[in-house]
Design an enzyme around this catalytic site. Structure first.
Site, PDB file in Angstrom:
ATOM      1  N   ARG A  97      -4.479  -0.439  46.232  1.00 55.54           N
ATOM      2  CA  ARG A  97      -4.548   1.019  46.331  1.00 55.54           C
ATOM      3  C   ARG A  97      -4.785   1.657  44.964  1.00 55.54           C
ATOM      4  NH1 ARG A  97       1.668   3.206  47.110  1.00 55.54           N
ATOM      5  NH2 ARG A  97       2.683   1.821  45.624  1.00 55.54           N
ATOM      6  N   LYS A 131      -4.067   5.601  41.028  1.00 50.24           N
ATOM      7  CA  LYS A 131      -3.268   4.950  42.061  1.00 50.24           C
ATOM      8  C   LYS A 131      -3.215   5.842  43.299  1.00 50.24           C
ATOM      9  CE  LYS A 131       1.274   2.696  42.456  1.00 50.24           C
ATOM     10  NZ  LYS A 131       2.515   2.389  41.690  1.00 50.24           N
ATOM     11  N   GLY A 145      -4.056   2.014  51.410  1.00 56.41           N
ATOM     12  CA  GLY A 145      -4.538   2.265  50.056  1.00 56.41           C
ATOM     13  C   GLY A 145      -4.080   3.570  49.451  1.00 56.41           C
ATOM     14  N   ARG A 172      -2.542  -8.592  33.878  1.00 61.61           N
ATOM     15  CA  ARG A 172      -1.202  -9.048  34.220  1.00 61.61           C
ATOM     16  C   ARG A 172      -1.135 -10.564  34.132  1.00 61.61           C
ATOM     17  NH1 ARG A 172      -0.317  -5.119  38.934  1.00 61.61           N
ATOM     18  NH2 ARG A 172      -2.025  -3.648  38.699  1.00 61.61           N
ATOM     19  N   ASP A 217       2.731 -10.534  39.223  1.00 70.04           N
ATOM     20  CA  ASP A 217       1.631  -9.571  39.211  1.00 70.04           C
ATOM     21  C   ASP A 217       2.068  -8.209  38.709  1.00 70.04           C
ATOM     22  OD1 ASP A 217       2.941  -9.789  41.927  1.00 70.04           O
ATOM     23  OD2 ASP A 217       1.826  -7.931  42.240  1.00 70.04           O
ATOM     24  N   ASN A 218       3.367  -8.020  38.484  1.00 66.54           N
ATOM     25  CA  ASN A 218       3.887  -6.769  37.934  1.00 66.54           C
ATOM     26  C   ASN A 218       4.284  -6.915  36.473  1.00 66.54           C
ATOM     27  OD1 ASN A 218       3.588  -5.535  40.414  1.00 66.54           O
ATOM     28  ND2 ASN A 218       5.713  -5.841  41.029  1.00 66.54           N
ATOM     29  N   ASP A 228       4.164  -1.213  36.690  1.00 65.10           N
ATOM     30  CA  ASP A 228       4.332  -1.085  38.135  1.00 65.10           C
ATOM     31  C   ASP A 228       5.751  -0.684  38.536  1.00 65.10           C
ATOM     32  OD1 ASP A 228       1.756  -1.399  38.860  1.00 65.10           O
ATOM     33  OD2 ASP A 228       1.982  -3.336  39.820  1.00 65.10           O
TER      34      ASP A 228
END
Length: 477
Positions: A86, A106, A119, A176, A243-244, A253
């Site tokens: 998203r 975002k 999204g 990331r 991934d954060n 994030d």
């Protein structure tokens, strides 16, 4: 002044993204803007266009919107299907000092990586990220920033129907740990090395020409410092998936985060985290776990012995940053490992009495040594235990040549009076959902100077009410 874009990620990594235009709002409305960042990016004369550009109604000149592809470990399980579901990287902007900043939108609609999601982002989550990233920044904690929040007329279904919104994130990079994991697991060796070279050239040029192991050592140390500051100031991230995690060691994030109210070492801010994997006191070990995942991803570039050696630097680096920061919070001019028991004994007392974590340090800073901290002790139930600790603390303070006034000033500069408590954010969100953005802006203004007593703001420096401590925050936040 027009933004100067140099969209190198789009040029160099065509296999690691999908180009996509934002799905904008028909009637975007500016909720709050970061005036300092607006000025820094040269957009001060473009205020009237912020809502249209960052609400997706009009294209941003020079932008090349794209959704990045990456993977990562979510709650300890590798997920190859991740990516910007998203979010869109609008492009890379060059500032007046030669540095680069990603602009990222975002909530601009589904991408190929949305995995069936809509999204979209909601006003609630956008406000939370805006406030949190700016709160951390002004506490001195490495973090991504937020440029603005734009609300739309679009209804979005979460636990219930909410108002849609978009947040524009400003970050030194959006690369990331998960980018490197994706390249490793897919066998994309050229892209793996390319990402490392890109980060070095864009952000750590002093590492150019150095062995690859030095790059990983830098990531280890930057991550250690970030997490040490989280622990020192009582910030719980909530979803420490790989991934954060930013490759630069910036807080990244924001979802179900929370600043500690009462000092609870095992505090779990995400009510979806049923196992407590990302509890507050687990954050250092999880950060090391994530670094191990990154080490595996970098193994084609770095020898295993060098990876292990770098990972062994994490714990002492984190402990050093934590000890230094906690020493400042206690008014100690110089701190050593011998001060760790004094710090740990205070934390044990705070935990056992469920004392407010950040206010406890302000109380200490306001108390006088020659009064034996007597006003401070009134906050404690077990006063004999506090007195015993205070005697050791006062003895430690006598070892340094600093009077009460100097110590108090130093402690006030290290201990925030205003913290982004969940209930304060919720009050601002509730007003915003009714169309009143004044509380969001007021709270944002307050958090820009968290250490300074501000006239008329005493209500924001109080302990959280009981209802405020029980607010549930999930990944949809």
């Amino acid at each position: 002044m027009a933004l100067e874009f140099d969209n190198r990620y789009a040029r160099d990594f065509p296999s690691l993204y999908s180009a996509q235009e934002p799905m904008g709002f028909a009637e975007p409305q500016l909720v709050v803007a970061n005036d300092a960042l607006v000025a820094e990016l040269g957009l001060a004369e473009e205020q009237e266009r912020l809502a249209d550009w960052f609400g997706g109604r009009l294209p941003l000149p020079g932008a090349q919107p794209l959704a990045q592809k990456y993977t990562g470990h979510q709650f300890g399980v590798y997920n190859p299907m991740l990516g910007d579901g998203r979010g869109l990287l609008l492009g890379e902007v060059k500032d007046g000092q030669g540095g680069f900043w990603d602009l990222h939108l975002k909530g601009a609609g589904p991408t190929p990586y949305a995995r069936g999601g809509d999204g979209r982002a909601v006003l609630r989550s956008c406000i939370r990220e805006f406030l949190a990233s700016e709160a951390l920044h002004h506490l001195g904690i490495p973090t991504t920033r937020a440029l603005c929040v734009v609300a739309g007329e679009l209804p979005v279904q979460r636990e219930h129907v909410e108002r849609g919104a978009m947040l524009t994130r400003v970050a030194r990079t959006h690369i990331r740990f998960g980018h490197f994991e994706h390249c490793f697991h897919r066998g994309l060796g050229e892209e793996l090395k390319g990402l490392m070279d890109y980060v070095i050239e864009r952000h750590w040029p002093d590492l150019q020409g150095q062995p690859a192991k030095v790059f990983f050592e830098r990531v280890v140390h930057k991550t250690a410092r970030m997490v040490a500051l989280w622990q020192a100031y009582g910030f719980a991230h909530g979803v420490m998936n790989t991934d954060n995690f930013s490759i630069l060691g910036d807080t990244f994030d924001f979802g179900p985060y929370g600043f500690l109210d009462d000092y609870q070492p095992g505090f779990v801010c995400n009510h979806s985290d049923h196992s407590g994997r990302y509890a507050f006191d687990a954050q250092p070990s999880i950060a090391l776990w994530n670094l191990n995942c990154l080490a595996m991803a970098l193994s084609p570039l770095i020898a295993s012995d060098d990876l292990v050696a770098a990972l062994k630097q994490f714990q002492p680096a984190l402990a050093g940053h934590y000890l230094k920061t906690m020493g400042r919070r206690l008014g100690l001019c110089e701190v050593s490992g011998q001060d760790a028991p004094l710090i740990n004994e205070l934390l044990a007392l705070l935990a056992d009495e469920a004392q407010d974590y950040n206010l406890a340090f302000r109380w200490l800073g306001e108390a006088r040594q020659d009064d034996k901290l007597i006003p401070c002790r009134d906050h404690y139930v077990d006063r004999a235990r506090f007195d015993a600790w205070a005697e050791r603390y006062l003895a430690r303070l006598r070892l340094q040549d600093v009077g009460d006034q100097g110590r108090q000033l130093a402690m006030n500069d290290a201990n925030p009076l205003y913290v982004l408590r969940n209930y304060l954010a919720q009050n601002a969100i509730a007003a915003a959902e009714q169309g009143d953005f004044s509380e969001v802006r007021r709270l944002y203004g307050l958090l820009q100077n968290p250490f300074t007593d501000q006239p008329g703001m005493a209500a924001y420096a109080q302990k959280a009410p009981d209802w405020g401590k029980r607010l549930e925050v999930s990944c949809s936040s």
